[in-house]
Design an enzyme around this catalytic site. Structure first.
Site, mmCIF file in Angstrom:
data_model
loop_
_atom_site.group_PDB
_atom_site.id
_atom_site.type_symbol
_atom_site.label_atom_id
_atom_site.label_comp_id
_atom_site.label_asym_id
_atom_site.label_seq_id
_atom_site.Cartn_x
_atom_site.Cartn_y
_atom_site.Cartn_z
ATOM 1 N N TYR A 22 23.039 -16.208 -32.754
ATOM 2 C CA TYR A 22 24.337 -15.799 -32.232
ATOM 3 C C TYR A 22 25.415 -16.282 -33.200
ATOM 4 O O TYR A 22 26.410 -15.602 -33.439
ATOM 5 C CB TYR A 22 24.571 -16.408 -30.849
ATOM 6 C CG TYR A 22 23.749 -15.726 -29.776
ATOM 7 C CD1 TYR A 22 24.258 -14.632 -29.091
ATOM 8 C CD2 TYR A 22 22.448 -16.157 -29.484
ATOM 9 C CE1 TYR A 22 23.509 -13.989 -28.118
ATOM 10 C CE2 TYR A 22 21.692 -15.524 -28.515
ATOM 11 C CZ TYR A 22 22.221 -14.443 -27.833
ATOM 12 O OH TYR A 22 21.477 -13.813 -26.897
ATOM 13 N N HIS A 54 17.590 -7.441 -29.234
ATOM 14 C CA HIS A 54 16.394 -8.288 -29.195
ATOM 15 C C HIS A 54 16.228 -9.081 -30.490
ATOM 16 O O HIS A 54 15.452 -10.009 -30.555
ATOM 17 C CB HIS A 54 15.167 -7.417 -28.948
ATOM 18 C CG HIS A 54 14.972 -6.335 -29.944
ATOM 19 N ND1 HIS A 54 15.669 -5.127 -29.872
ATOM 20 C CD2 HIS A 54 14.191 -6.262 -31.048
ATOM 21 C CE1 HIS A 54 15.271 -4.391 -30.913
ATOM 22 N NE2 HIS A 54 14.396 -5.033 -31.635
ATOM 23 N N GLU A 82 7.766 -5.643 -34.349
ATOM 24 C CA GLU A 82 8.434 -5.411 -35.625
ATOM 25 C C GLU A 82 7.864 -6.293 -36.723
ATOM 26 O O GLU A 82 8.261 -6.222 -37.880
ATOM 27 C CB GLU A 82 9.936 -5.683 -35.472
ATOM 28 C CG GLU A 82 10.631 -4.652 -34.600
ATOM 29 C CD GLU A 82 12.137 -4.870 -34.589
ATOM 30 O OE1 GLU A 82 12.610 -5.820 -35.218
ATOM 31 O OE2 GLU A 82 12.825 -4.070 -33.950
#
Length: 111
Positions: A22, A54, A82
């Site tokens: 973040y 995500h 991924e």
DNA sequence: AACCTGACTCGCC
DNA sequence: AGGCGAGCCAGGT
């Protein structure tokens, strides 16, 4: 260009198979102190499917325990799909997948 | 219009 | 080492 817009742009810049904290997103959006707003912005997530929320995790690489788009476990699932390695069930391998390059979002760019 | 809260992070005690 | 308060922005009450 509003703060939210910059945050979304920053999140969209996160390459596939990588994650950002973040703080990283907040910094790219203008100030690291925006981290809280980043969480709020992703919570609002007006562009589901476009914004890879995500790929955004906490500074420790831990996935937000708060109810995500489909459940915290779902988020981990997408990341693994991924190619993101996990240290455990809730922490991603920051050493390998945390983005190191996250350009500042230009306001006048209109991007 | 003001106050409270929220997917965070950092600094102090 | 663990807990608490402050700072940021937007949206709802």
């Amino acid at each position: 260009m509003k703060t939210f817009e910059r945050i979304y742009e920053a999140v969209k810049l996160i390459p596939e198979g990588s994650v950002a904290t973040y703080g990283q997103v907040a910094e790219a959006a203008g100030s690291k102190r925006l981290s809280r707003v980043v969480g709020y912005a992703l919570h609002a997530n007006p562009l589901p499917g476009i914004i890879p929320c995500h790929r955004v995790v906490k500074k420790d690489g831990e996935i937000s325990s708060a109810f995500a788009f489909g459940g915290a476990n779902r988020q981990a699932e997408l990341l693994q799909a991924e190619g993101v390695a996990f240290r455990d069930g809730t922490h991603v391998d920051m050493e390998r997948h945390c983005v190191t390059f996250l350009p500042l979002i230009q306001e006048e760019k209109g991007i």
